[in-house]
Design a protein around this motif. Structure first.
Motif: not given
Length: 212
Positions: A119-129, A137-144, A156-159, A173-174
């Motif tokens: 999700l953090l790769e440039p391709g995803a960032r450019s194509k997901i509006r 939202s995903v990081l909030r879920r990862l934090q939980c 470590a992945l969260l950081e 966050a939603e």
């Protein structure tokens, strides 16, 4: 004795209690964490071929039946275990031709793609509006997940993800449903996620689907 506080429950006692009560994966992790034990956050032995042999057939059938929408099998560490053909096509839209081809409906060997890192790769960032809202939202879920499991890998992945994205995780966050607004050519494709989890045999294992 455990109920009245006269004895501190061992890990095996908590595991038996959790199985008997048929706890959800979140409740399972919270129970072990409250007892001072690291929760089981992955299928046995890192989701190997033998350990998953009993469910790969049913999962393969389900992902095949869902091939009109992208669907994947993911473990508790957000690693991709299996994908249907629609998800393989989606990954190519987001990231271009892969260096390592994924065979649809086949268990993916090590090392496995990680959903957070992709999700953090440039391709995803450019194509997901709505990339910023989605990442929040995903990081909030990862934090939980990290807080419930006390898994050093998830912490470590969260950081890593927070640093790479520049986001501070917000409790506001939603989280449900996760929405994905995907730009494909001149079209805008609006999707939302539905997640199905196992609660007993494989805590943390889940199927994620993106529906229109």
């Amino acid at each position: 004795f455990v109920e009245t506080g006269r004895a501190h429950p061992g890990r095996e006692v908590l595991l038996k209690v959790g199985r008997a009560l048929e706890l959800t994966s979140e409740e399972w992790r919270a129970l072990l964490a409250s007892g001072g034990y690291c929760a089981d956050t992955s299928p046995p032995a890192g989701a190997g071929v033998c350990e998953l042999a009993g469910i790969t057939g049913p999962v393969r059938s389900l992902l095949s039946a869902l091939d009109n929408v992208p669907a994947v099998l993911v473990d508790a560490r957000w690693d991709l275990l299996m994908a249907n053909a629609a998800h393989v096509r989606l990954r190519e839209i987001l990231h271009g031709p892969p260096q390592r081809a994924l065979a649809p409906l086949q268990l993916i060997g090590l090392p496995r793609p990680n959903r957070i890192r992709e999700l953090l790769e440039p391709g995803a960032r450019s194509k997901i509006r709505n990339w910023e809202g989605l990442v929040g939202s995903v990081l909030r879920r990862l934090q939980c997940d990290a807080q419930y499991s006390h898994d050093p890998f998830l912490c470590a992945l969260l950081e890593e993800a927070a640093l790479a994205s520049g986001f501070k995780v917000s409790a506001a966050a939603e989280t449900v449903p996760l929405r994905v607004d995907l730009v494909v050519g001149r079209a805008l494709v609006r999707l939302f996620s539905i997640v199905t989890t196992w609660t007993i045999a494989f805590p943390g294992l889940r199927i994620e689907m993106l529906h229109p």
